[in-house]
Scaffold this active site. Sequence first.
Site, PDB file in Angstrom:
ATOM      1  N   CYS A 177     -13.667   2.296   5.818  1.00 41.14           N
ATOM      2  CA  CYS A 177     -12.444   2.513   5.074  1.00 41.14           C
ATOM      3  C   CYS A 177     -12.663   2.802   3.433  1.00 41.14           C
ATOM      4  CB  CYS A 177     -11.490   1.255   4.950  1.00 41.14           C
ATOM      5  SG  CYS A 177     -12.402  -0.265   4.863  1.00 41.14           S
TER       6      CYS A 177
ATOM      7  N   HIS B  45      -7.414  -2.979  12.297  1.00 41.75           N
ATOM      8  CA  HIS B  45      -7.174  -1.689  12.656  1.00 41.75           C
ATOM      9  C   HIS B  45      -8.045  -1.623  13.888  1.00 41.75           C
ATOM     10  CE1 HIS B  45      -6.397  -0.958   8.288  1.00 41.75           C
ATOM     11  NE2 HIS B  45      -5.600  -0.375   8.731  1.00 41.75           N
TER      12      HIS B  45
ATOM     13  N   ARG C  26       0.999  -1.356  -0.060  1.00 40.36           N
ATOM     14  CA  ARG C  26       0.062  -0.068   0.090  1.00 40.36           C
ATOM     15  C   ARG C  26       0.880   1.097   0.043  1.00 40.36           C
ATOM     16  NH1 ARG C  26      -5.417  -0.091   3.380  1.00 40.36           N
ATOM     17  NH2 ARG C  26      -5.778   1.447   1.800  1.00 40.36           N
TER      18      ARG C  26
HETATM   19  C1  CIR Z   1      -5.835  -3.733   3.847  1.00 40.17           C
HETATM   20  O1  CIR Z   1      -5.803  -4.910   4.326  1.00 40.17           O
HETATM   21  O2  CIR Z   1      -5.112  -2.984   3.837  1.00 40.17           O
HETATM   22  C2  CIR Z   1      -7.232  -3.764   2.893  1.00 40.17           C
HETATM   23  N1  CIR Z   1      -7.118  -4.998   2.177  1.00 40.17           N
HETATM   24  C3  CIR Z   1      -8.532  -3.253   3.563  1.00 40.17           C
HETATM   25  C4  CIR Z   1      -8.347  -2.188   4.256  1.00 40.17           C
HETATM   26  C5  CIR Z   1      -9.273  -1.803   5.322  1.00 40.17           C
HETATM   27  N2  CIR Z   1      -9.146  -0.492   5.868  1.00 40.17           N
HETATM   28  C6  CIR Z   1      -9.829  -0.187   7.002  1.00 40.17           C
HETATM   29  O3  CIR Z   1     -10.474  -1.001   7.572  1.00 40.17           O
HETATM   30  N3  CIR Z   1      -9.705   1.096   7.401  1.00 40.17           N
END
Ligand code: CIR
Length: 254
Positions: free
Chosen positions: A249, A162, A86
């Site tokens: 998210c 998170h 990311r």
């Molecule tokens: C991750 O694992 O980073 C992404 N697949 C999902 C992010 C989810 N974000 C969040 O809950 N704030």
Amino acid sequence: MFKNAIVRRPGHSLVNGITSTPELGKPDYGLTIKQHDAYIGALRFCGVEVTVLQADERFPDSCFVEDVAVCTKKFAVITNPGASSRKGEEKVIIEVIKKFYNNLEYIKEPGTLEGGDVMMVGEHFYIGLSKRTNREGAHQLIEVLKKYGMSGSIVETSEMLHLKSGLAYLEDNILLVTGEFINNLEFKKFNKIMIEEEEIYSANCIRVNDYVLVPAGSPETKEKIKAAGFKVIVVDTSEYRKVNGGLSCLSLRF
Ligand code: CIR
């Protein structure tokens, strides 16, 4: 009140998004788009102006815009994601954030921080330490908050991806809470709505102006939130769930 939201369309590469539940299968692209449309529709229904960014296939998880910025009343912070795939997503959000904010701050190496670990309660921000957000990143955010007359505190996490995978602040001192956070003394002062293990995914709800958005498939959570006096909109995020994603998210709200 939130006036604005930013979302990014999911790309075909979302199937390669980070997941901790491969047993749920891969997101179906067509359904992913349909659910995104409905999510945008729900935000608009709540009175929010939604800026829709184009998909960015280079970053499979880039539709999860919440993680790359923290938007407050006075300033925005561009984060530094802790997940290696990311890294770089934060750079492609800067331009649009600049349209809304004059005051931009940055989380810098060796600090890492993802917005999913930041829960705003008025002028105070709870910051979860997770696999994505480290102590240095949390301290950097606390320093920035102080500069603007706000405050932050650190919450240790152990099981959740998170902080907001297990907590949602619905305003009016009401906190949705599940799992490891139920007995955490940090949250003693709140009126808590407990989410059972079977509906753990629904702890990630969002309050948007007069409504609370609740993920589909969580009837008990929905009833509890209604019983607390909120108007509820159910939004299906089944395809995002397959890659660790939930309601919060998928947008930045400010
Ligand atoms: C991750 O694992 O980073 C992404 N697949 C999902 C992010 C989810 N974000 C969040 O809950 N704030």
